[in-house]
Design a protein around this motif. Structure first.
Motif, PDB file in Angstrom:
ATOM      1  N   LYS A 196       0.845  -1.190   0.000  1.00 44.55           N
ATOM      2  CA  LYS A 196       0.000   0.000   0.000  1.00 44.55           C
ATOM      3  C   LYS A 196       0.882   1.243   0.000  1.00 44.55           C
ATOM      4  CE  LYS A 196      -3.781  -2.387   0.604  1.00 44.55           C
ATOM      5  NZ  LYS A 196      -4.468  -2.819  -0.565  1.00 44.55           N
ATOM      6  N   LEU A 197       0.408   2.284  -0.699  1.00 48.95           N
ATOM      7  CA  LEU A 197       1.114   3.550  -0.762  1.00 48.95           C
ATOM      8  C   LEU A 197       0.304   4.601  -0.013  1.00 48.95           C
ATOM      9  CD1 LEU A 197       3.459   5.255  -1.882  1.00 48.95           C
ATOM     10  CD2 LEU A 197       2.076   5.632  -3.939  1.00 48.95           C
ATOM     11  N   HIS A 249       3.883  18.447  -3.225  1.00 51.01           N
ATOM     12  CA  HIS A 249       4.450  17.512  -4.192  1.00 51.01           C
ATOM     13  C   HIS A 249       4.165  16.060  -3.824  1.00 51.01           C
ATOM     14  CE1 HIS A 249       7.593  17.343  -1.155  1.00 51.01           C
ATOM     15  NE2 HIS A 249       8.065  16.264  -1.754  1.00 51.01           N
ATOM     16  N   ARG A 250       3.940  15.746  -2.538  1.00 54.52           N
ATOM     17  CA  ARG A 250       3.668  14.344  -2.173  1.00 54.52           C
ATOM     18  C   ARG A 250       2.392  13.859  -2.846  1.00 54.52           C
ATOM     19  NH1 ARG A 250       2.236  16.794   2.960  1.00 54.52           N
ATOM     20  NH2 ARG A 250       0.074  16.326   3.488  1.00 54.52           N
ATOM     21  N   ARG A 251       1.425  14.755  -2.990  1.00 53.90           N
ATOM     22  CA  ARG A 251       0.181  14.383  -3.686  1.00 53.90           C
ATOM     23  C   ARG A 251       0.470  14.080  -5.145  1.00 53.90           C
ATOM     24  NH1 ARG A 251      -3.239  17.086  -6.981  1.00 53.90           N
ATOM     25  NH2 ARG A 251      -2.395  19.128  -6.437  1.00 53.90           N
ATOM     26  N   GLY A 265       2.108  10.731  -5.401  1.00 56.81           N
ATOM     27  CA  GLY A 265       1.089   9.702  -5.197  1.00 56.81           C
ATOM     28  C   GLY A 265       0.178   9.532  -6.402  1.00 56.81           C
ATOM     29  N   GLU A 266      -0.233  10.642  -7.002  1.00 53.41           N
ATOM     30  CA  GLU A 266      -1.110  10.575  -8.173  1.00 53.41           C
ATOM     31  C   GLU A 266      -0.417   9.967  -9.384  1.00 53.41           C
ATOM     32  OE1 GLU A 266      -2.580  14.558  -8.688  1.00 53.41           O
ATOM     33  OE2 GLU A 266      -4.059  14.332  -7.078  1.00 53.41           O
ATOM     34  N   PHE A 267       0.896  10.083  -9.463  1.00 56.01           N
ATOM     35  CA  PHE A 267       1.643   9.469 -10.556  1.00 56.01           C
ATOM     36  C   PHE A 267       1.343   7.971 -10.641  1.00 56.01           C
ATOM     37  CE2 PHE A 267       5.264   6.925 -11.873  1.00 56.01           C
ATOM     38  CZ  PHE A 267       5.577   7.472 -13.099  1.00 56.01           C
ATOM     39  N   PHE A 268       1.171   7.332  -9.502  1.00 52.18           N
ATOM     40  CA  PHE A 268       0.983   5.882  -9.473  1.00 52.18           C
ATOM     41  C   PHE A 268      -0.424   5.427  -9.826  1.00 52.18           C
ATOM     42  CE2 PHE A 268       4.909   6.389  -7.162  1.00 52.18           C
ATOM     43  CZ  PHE A 268       5.668   5.384  -7.733  1.00 52.18           C
ATOM     44  N   MET A 269      -1.376   6.342  -9.893  1.00 50.86           N
ATOM     45  CA  MET A 269      -2.739   5.963 -10.265  1.00 50.86           C
ATOM     46  C   MET A 269      -2.761   5.311 -11.647  1.00 50.86           C
ATOM     47  SD  MET A 269      -4.979   9.104  -8.724  1.00 50.86           S
ATOM     48  CE  MET A 269      -6.518   8.429  -9.330  1.00 50.86           C
ATOM     49  N   VAL A 305      -2.088   1.947  -8.655  1.00 49.74           N
ATOM     50  CA  VAL A 305      -1.796   2.103  -7.234  1.00 49.74           C
ATOM     51  C   VAL A 305      -2.439   3.398  -6.746  1.00 49.74           C
ATOM     52  CG1 VAL A 305       0.031   2.433  -5.516  1.00 49.74           C
ATOM     53  CG2 VAL A 305       0.406   0.887  -7.456  1.00 49.74           C
ATOM     54  N   GLU A 306      -3.264   3.281  -5.711  1.00 50.90           N
ATOM     55  CA  GLU A 306      -3.888   4.462  -5.128  1.00 50.90           C
ATOM     56  C   GLU A 306      -3.106   4.868  -3.887  1.00 50.90           C
ATOM     57  OE1 GLU A 306      -8.036   5.973  -3.056  1.00 50.90           O
ATOM     58  OE2 GLU A 306      -7.887   3.913  -3.751  1.00 50.90           O
ATOM     59  N   ALA A 307      -2.732   6.129  -3.827  1.00 52.62           N
ATOM     60  CA  ALA A 307      -2.060   6.662  -2.644  1.00 52.62           C
ATOM     61  C   ALA A 307      -3.109   7.236  -1.699  1.00 52.62           C
ATOM     62  CB  ALA A 307      -1.060   7.738  -3.037  1.00 52.62           C
ATOM     63  N   VAL A 308      -3.080   6.822  -0.462  1.00 52.16           N
ATOM     64  CA  VAL A 308      -4.029   7.275   0.544  1.00 52.16           C
ATOM     65  C   VAL A 308      -3.345   8.319   1.420  1.00 52.16           C
ATOM     66  CG1 VAL A 308      -5.410   6.571   2.539  1.00 52.16           C
ATOM     67  CG2 VAL A 308      -5.204   5.048   0.551  1.00 52.16           C
TER      68      VAL A 308
END
Length: 155
Positions: free
Chosen positions: A7-8, A113-115, A118-122, A126-129
């Motif tokens: 999980k991310l 930038h962390r968002r 995280g969105e890069f992996f969508m 992969v969903e970043a929570v």
């Protein structure tokens, strides 16, 4: 290609209390390492140029005045060899079933930038929570002192 089972998560320090299982902490800032047992991953932080531009030009302005350009520049940076290498390493870590939290010091994930990382992996399933979401901390706005940003106290 094997789909990640890890999980991310993304968070600022206050959101770490919401994690209820084991995860690697990847501090994605330009500054020094501030967490025990964390990995400092400057390759997923803003470039030194973008960081300095923020400090010198945007730091005291409302995000509405600078975020669009910051986001555009950071998304371009995500295509650099350095950042792509770090993104691949993160993806492989998730494939091995490890949970990872991307941590920086920005208070508002909407302007962070962390968002974007995280969105890069969508696009890769992969969903970043976000752990420091206001939905998780309804009382946080009123009771929490000013949160440091990734730019405060570094330099």
């Amino acid at each position: 290609m094997k789909r990640p089972t890890g999980k991310l998560y993304t968070s600022n320090p206050s959101g770490l209390k919401h994690l209820n299982h084991e995860a690697e902490i990847w501090q994605i800032t330009r500054g020094r390492l501030l967490f025990d047992d964390a990995l400092l991953v400057r390759g997923l932080a803003p470039s030194e140029e973008l960081f300095n531009h923020f400090i010198n030009n945007w730091k005291d302005l409302p995000p509405e005045q600078w975020w669009q350009e910051y986001e555009r520049q950071f998304l371009l940076e995500l295509k650099s060899d350095e950042k792509l290498s770090n993104l691949r390493t993160l993806y492989k870590t998730l494939q091995f079933g490890k949970n990872v939290i991307l941590v920086c010091f920005c208070k508002d994930v909407l302007y962070c930038h962390r968002r974007l990382v995280g969105e890069f992996f969508m696009q890769h399933g992969v969903e970043a929570v976000e752990l420091s979401s206001s939905e998780l901390e309804p009382e946080a706005e009123a009771s929490t002192p000013k949160q440091l940003t990734i730019y405060d106290g570094v330099m």
